[in-house]
Design a protein around this motif. Structure first.
Motif, PDB file in Angstrom:
ATOM      1  N   ASP A 111       0.837  -1.200   0.000  1.00 59.20           N
ATOM      2  CA  ASP A 111       0.000   0.000   0.000  1.00 59.20           C
ATOM      3  C   ASP A 111       0.874   1.253   0.000  1.00 59.20           C
ATOM      4  N   THR A 112       1.161   1.789  -1.163  1.00 59.45           N
ATOM      5  CA  THR A 112       2.013   2.963  -1.283  1.00 59.45           C
ATOM      6  C   THR A 112       1.300   4.255  -0.874  1.00 59.45           C
ATOM      7  N   THR A 113       0.008   4.191  -0.575  1.00 54.67           N
ATOM      8  CA  THR A 113      -0.726   5.373  -0.110  1.00 54.67           C
ATOM      9  C   THR A 113      -0.657   5.528   1.409  1.00 54.67           C
ATOM     10  N   ASP A 114      -0.125   4.531   2.112  1.00 53.09           N
ATOM     11  CA  ASP A 114      -0.047   4.499   3.578  1.00 53.09           C
ATOM     12  C   ASP A 114      -1.415   4.494   4.250  1.00 53.09           C
ATOM     13  N   THR A 115      -2.436   4.096   3.532  1.00 48.90           N
ATOM     14  CA  THR A 115      -3.782   4.012   4.102  1.00 48.90           C
ATOM     15  C   THR A 115      -3.862   2.909   5.149  1.00 48.90           C
ATOM     16  N   LEU A 116      -3.168   1.803   4.935  1.00 46.70           N
ATOM     17  CA  LEU A 116      -3.224   0.673   5.856  1.00 46.70           C
ATOM     18  C   LEU A 116      -2.157   0.732   6.941  1.00 46.70           C
ATOM     19  N   GLY A 117      -1.162   1.548   6.756  1.00 46.59           N
ATOM     20  CA  GLY A 117      -0.055   1.605   7.697  1.00 46.59           C
ATOM     21  C   GLY A 117      -0.361   2.459   8.915  1.00 46.59           C
ATOM     22  N   PRO A 118       0.636   2.626   9.779  1.00 40.99           N
ATOM     23  CA  PRO A 118       0.441   3.338  11.035  1.00 40.99           C
ATOM     24  C   PRO A 118      -0.030   4.781  10.845  1.00 40.99           C
TER      25      PRO A 118
END
Length: 128
Positions: A111-118
């Motif tokens: 996920d390069t949008t960082d939607t799922l990340g911290p």
């Protein structure tokens, strides 16, 4: 259970259960988790400029994560001691969320949008 058909998903049952991923769940049960992953990808990532190929990989890894995170008999071992034997498993009450399994970590990485990340708010962070 009324699982998702491959035609309605970005991934397939075969893709989810290939590449060394092992589960004791039935095909219908796996398809239920595919449906959950499909819904999350549609709701959170579909219109954020990610390629269909990337979304398919995220959906596959989310499916695998859900299985290893939510199903008691399928949980991924997080740590182990050899004597006297002790195991700690990733699980639904872990505050680690997507970080709790290698598959969740891979979904965040794709996920390069960082939607799922911290920074985007890990939607599977649950505390007891």
């Amino acid at each position: 259970m009324n699982g998702l058909a491959d035609a309605d998903s970005r991934t397939s049952y075969e893709a989810v259960t290939s590449g060394g991923f092992h589960t004791e769940l039935s095909e219908a049960e796996v398809r239920e988790y595919m449906d959950d992953a499909n819904m999350e990808v549609d709701d959170r990532l579909k219109n954020r400029g990610l390629s269909d190929r990337r979304l398919a990989k995220i959906e596959r890894e989310l499916t695998r994560h859900f299985i290893k995170f939510l199903v008691d008999d399928e949980r991924q071992v997080q740590s182990e001691d050899i004597g006297p034997v002790s195991f700690d498993y990733a699980g639904a009450l872990s505050a680690e969320g997507l970080k709790a399994t290698t598959h969740g970590q891979q979904a965040v990485e794709y996920d390069t949008t960082d939607t799922l990340g911290p920074d985007g708010g890990d939607f599977w962070s649950v505390t007891a």
